[in-house]
Design an enzyme around this catalytic site. Sequence first.
Site, PDB file in Angstrom:
ATOM      1  N   ASP A  30       0.841  -1.185   0.000  1.00 52.88           N
ATOM      2  CA  ASP A  30       0.000   0.000   0.000  1.00 52.88           C
ATOM      3  C   ASP A  30       0.882   1.242   0.000  1.00 52.88           C
ATOM      4  OD1 ASP A  30      -3.022   0.773   0.582  1.00 52.88           O
ATOM      5  OD2 ASP A  30      -2.799  -1.370   0.966  1.00 52.88           O
ATOM      6  N   HIS A  86     -10.639  -4.578   2.168  1.00 52.48           N
ATOM      7  CA  HIS A  86     -10.625  -4.262   3.593  1.00 52.48           C
ATOM      8  C   HIS A  86     -11.622  -3.178   3.985  1.00 52.48           C
ATOM      9  CE1 HIS A  86      -8.183  -1.272   1.644  1.00 52.48           C
ATOM     10  NE2 HIS A  86      -8.225  -0.513   2.726  1.00 52.48           N
ATOM     11  N   ASP A  87     -12.184  -2.473   3.023  1.00 53.15           N
ATOM     12  CA  ASP A  87     -13.081  -1.352   3.309  1.00 53.15           C
ATOM     13  C   ASP A  87     -14.556  -1.682   3.126  1.00 53.15           C
ATOM     14  OD1 ASP A  87     -11.307   0.589   4.162  1.00 53.15           O
ATOM     15  OD2 ASP A  87     -10.922   1.352   2.145  1.00 53.15           O
ATOM     16  N   ASP A  89      -3.169   4.484  -2.367  1.00 53.31           N
ATOM     17  CA  ASP A  89      -4.299   4.876  -1.530  1.00 53.31           C
ATOM     18  C   ASP A  89      -4.767   6.297  -1.862  1.00 53.31           C
ATOM     19  OD1 ASP A  89      -5.944   4.279   0.918  1.00 53.31           O
ATOM     20  OD2 ASP A  89      -4.884   6.027   1.690  1.00 53.31           O
ATOM     21  N   GLU A 106      -6.541   3.695  -5.958  1.00 49.22           N
ATOM     22  CA  GLU A 106      -7.836   3.898  -5.334  1.00 49.22           C
ATOM     23  C   GLU A 106      -8.183   5.366  -5.565  1.00 49.22           C
ATOM     24  OE1 GLU A 106      -9.911   3.579  -0.926  1.00 49.22           O
ATOM     25  OE2 GLU A 106      -8.046   4.663  -1.225  1.00 49.22           O
TER      26      GLU A 106
END
Length: 569
Positions: A99, A337-338, A206, A263
């Site tokens: 990430d 994960h979100d 991210d 993202e």
Amino acid sequence: MIDEKWWKEATVYQIWPTSYKDSNGDGVGDIPGVTSTLPYLQELGIDVVWLSPMYDSPMNDFGYDISDYENVYPGFGTLQDMDTLIQECHSRGMKIILDLVINHTSDQHAWFKESRLSKDNAKRDWYIWKPPRYDSEGNRHPPNNWGSYFSGSAWKYDELTNEYYLHLFAESQPDLNWENEDTRQAIFQSAIKFWLDRGVDGFRIDTAGMYSKHQGFKDAPIKFADIEFQPCKIYHQHGPRIHEFHKAIADLMKPFDVMTVGEVGHSTREESLKYVSAKECEMNMMFLFDVVELGTDPADRFRMHEFNLLNFKKAVKTQGEFIEGTDAWSTVFIENHDFPRSISRFGNDSPEFRIASGKALAMLQCCLTGTEFIFQGQEIGMVNVPKDWTIDDYKDIGTLNYYKQFLELNPNADAKQLNELMKKINLLARDNARTPMQWDSTPNAGFTSGTPWMRVNDNYQKINVKNESCNPDSLLSFWKKMIQLRKQYKDVFIYGHFKILDFENPKLFTFLKEGKDRTTYTVINFSTEEVEFEKLVNEDLEFLQSTSSSIKSNDKLSPYEGRVYLLKH
């Protein structure tokens, strides 16, 4: 002509290290734990391991608040452990991406500690500081009405210098000032080149659309009259210099054969293509949220509208058409994960249909064009947490802030209102994806020999890797088959053109995947009822795969049964 790349054909497995595998019994997952599972991932068919933030951090937002880009969170291990993981991935022919969290740091990062010391500190301008506003009565207010994604104001007052700093997320996550050249160069060297030199094969970037803020810092338009702080995306998403910044990142990575996936967040197709068009040379691909956010309200992530198969098809179609007629590339995912677990959201997590609907979703995902991403536990059919869990069982800062804000706005809420609130949280909370990985039926699901940092889902004795590995008809076994089939027919499934045949059918999802020289025909029953199977093409069909180990009838599809055929021209 297809421009084949390793990162287009990869099957990526996302690991959220806190909850994946604990090697030392402290109740928290760690890097040696990840390394120990590489044979399992290799057998599953994984090509790339995506490791969510493992950097040194106070863990206020589970690693997305980084205090040192060049070090590892002690609870996860050491730099040597990371070097070992990178080497072990490469020795197995696998790659690893990390990430890249560079919109903000932790307030415990050395850069920010210096920045807050004084207004004339050399690193003051590395973050975004603004003076207060005062009303006619002399009351102090934040510089503007921007709202944080984690509730409340996006500004935090700092008494030491009588100014506010911007934090689009938690108060402990101050936003970096990308307008400052020194800041950018420090980010490039510390967060990116440091890890490329250590051998990582790329990054998931991210909040990739947020680095360039509009410098006027005007008040956001009033969308919700009953709250003080407003959504401010128009002033921080796709800002005036964002593509300049991404091109600079891409230039830094040019000497390395890396994979980048952004993202970016919500944007039009035209805006999104600016990030991932091959000729723009910014990112390889980006995540599109049409499917995972289906039915949710942009104004309230815990508010859910009605979900049905037609809406699901529309979302899949939008994602499938994203790269049509372009030089861009895309992604395929329904969990991370979100977001909550896909079977609970798009399938059926009842004991009767959990496995069947999980196979239906696996078949769909493996047949879609783009780079495929699987989230830990998805392959064994992990589902949302039980509905009887209380708010004390939830750990995510977004969930807890939402619950706290509700109580502040509704101090006299009764039991019925609180019950409805918990129903919403149970369906959509990020915590659903963050419960410990279920490895076996021993205490704590084999995740840890100690006390787990978060409660293990109550169903772990039934749903776990060991049980699934021993069963040739399990969801895990089916995932292995579908990943293999996807690679065998990569010209169709990975690179092919997507075409829905029965858009208005409320129960069946039927579509073609058209490659250069061959076409596949997929039909999936997304209902709890037996449905007639009617062939919608003139060509004969050659059977390739079914979600069922034994097809009961060629003319009917069982609940959640799916089949893949090859068209015989």
